[in-house]
Design a protein around this motif. Structure first.
Motif: not given
Length: 267
Positions: A77-98
């Motif tokens: 909504r008005d703010s980007i809240i990564f704690a409400l983006m669990p799939l994005t966060t998992l894909c970030f981790k897979a990309t950054d820390k393989p």
């Protein structure tokens, strides 16, 4: 889609608790998915592609995975809240820390040593809870033991009851064989559910996501049914974990849908 429905319907209280940054204002209006030679990418306002915290370009291996990530960005909504983006966060981790898979596996095996479903209420302590755990958790631990060919030590003793080292070794070997992109999902669902047994059963076909949540919350739900809900935090935690495990299941299933050549390209 379970994941997007959970995020869309979450309460304002959950959204406010999930904010962890002072300045995550939403700066885009449109979210889209594009196809490139490398894979699928999520674009914001058709001009900037989503990047990870380490500034790596986020490239997804399947269109379904990219669309699900795009849904998370679109639902902000008005703010980007990564704690409400669990799939994005998992894909970030897979990309950054393989290459951190071994460390994740070691952390997960520590959960197995004191796994929730292996420690039961004694029949003299609480006969009703004892019977409930036996009826709900025994099918799970039986499946786990048969599926992975291991023995799980179950106890009603409050003292630490070690799992056989052969069991720990077998489960460690199984996890180390998983695709690098799936390990963040295994790890996150394990820490979220506080049980490696529940997490692995869910991701390897022994439980649905809904059944995994029910198993993880069996004791707390029992206490709330008995004494009433005192704090709304229980409901918020349950909603958050529902989204977490739905994201983990989706990621693992999409990686496993890749054929040999495409799977190798993402290893």
């Amino acid at each position: 889609m379970l994941l997007s429905r959970i995020i869309r319907n979450c309460s304002p209280s959950l959204r406010s608790l999930a904010t962890f940054s002072k300045d995550n204002n939403k700066f885009y209006k449109e979210v889209d998915v594009i196809t490139t030679d490398a894979g699928y990418q999520v674009t914001l306002d058709n001009k900037s592609n989503v990047k990870t915290p380490l500034r790596n370009l986020l490239v997804l291996p399947t269109e379904a995975l990219a669309n699900a990530v795009a849904v998370e960005w679109d639902l902000q909504r008005d703010s980007i809240i990564f704690a409400l983006m669990p799939l994005t966060t998992l894909c970030f981790k897979a990309t950054d820390k393989p290459h951190e898979g071994a460390a994740l596996v070691e952390h997960m095996t520590e959960f197995l040593r004191t796994d929730t479903v292996c420690y039961r209420a004694g029949p003299k302590e609480d006969q009703q809870l004892h019977s409930l755990e036996k009826s709900r958790w025994n099918p799970l631990t039986d499946w786990f033991s048969e599926h992975y060919h291991v023995h799980l030590a179950l106890t009603t003793d409050i003292m630490l009851t070690p799992q056989p080292e052969q069991t720990i070794s077998t489960i460690r070997s199984h996890l180390l064989k998983q695709h690098p992109w799936t390990l963040p999902a295994y790890h996150h669902s394990t820490t979220s559910l506080k049980s490696l047994v529940i997490s692995m059963a869910m991701l390897d076909g022994g439980l649905s996501a809904e059944e995994a949540i029910a198993c993880a919350y069996l004791e707390s739900d029992y206490q709330m049914d008995r004494w009433g809900e005192v704090e709304w935090g229980h409901t918020i935690d349950k909603a958050r974990q529902s989204a977490d495990v739905a994201a983990a299941v989706l990621l693992v299933n999409e990686i496993r849908s890749l054929d040999g050549g495409r799977l190798q390209a993402w290893s």
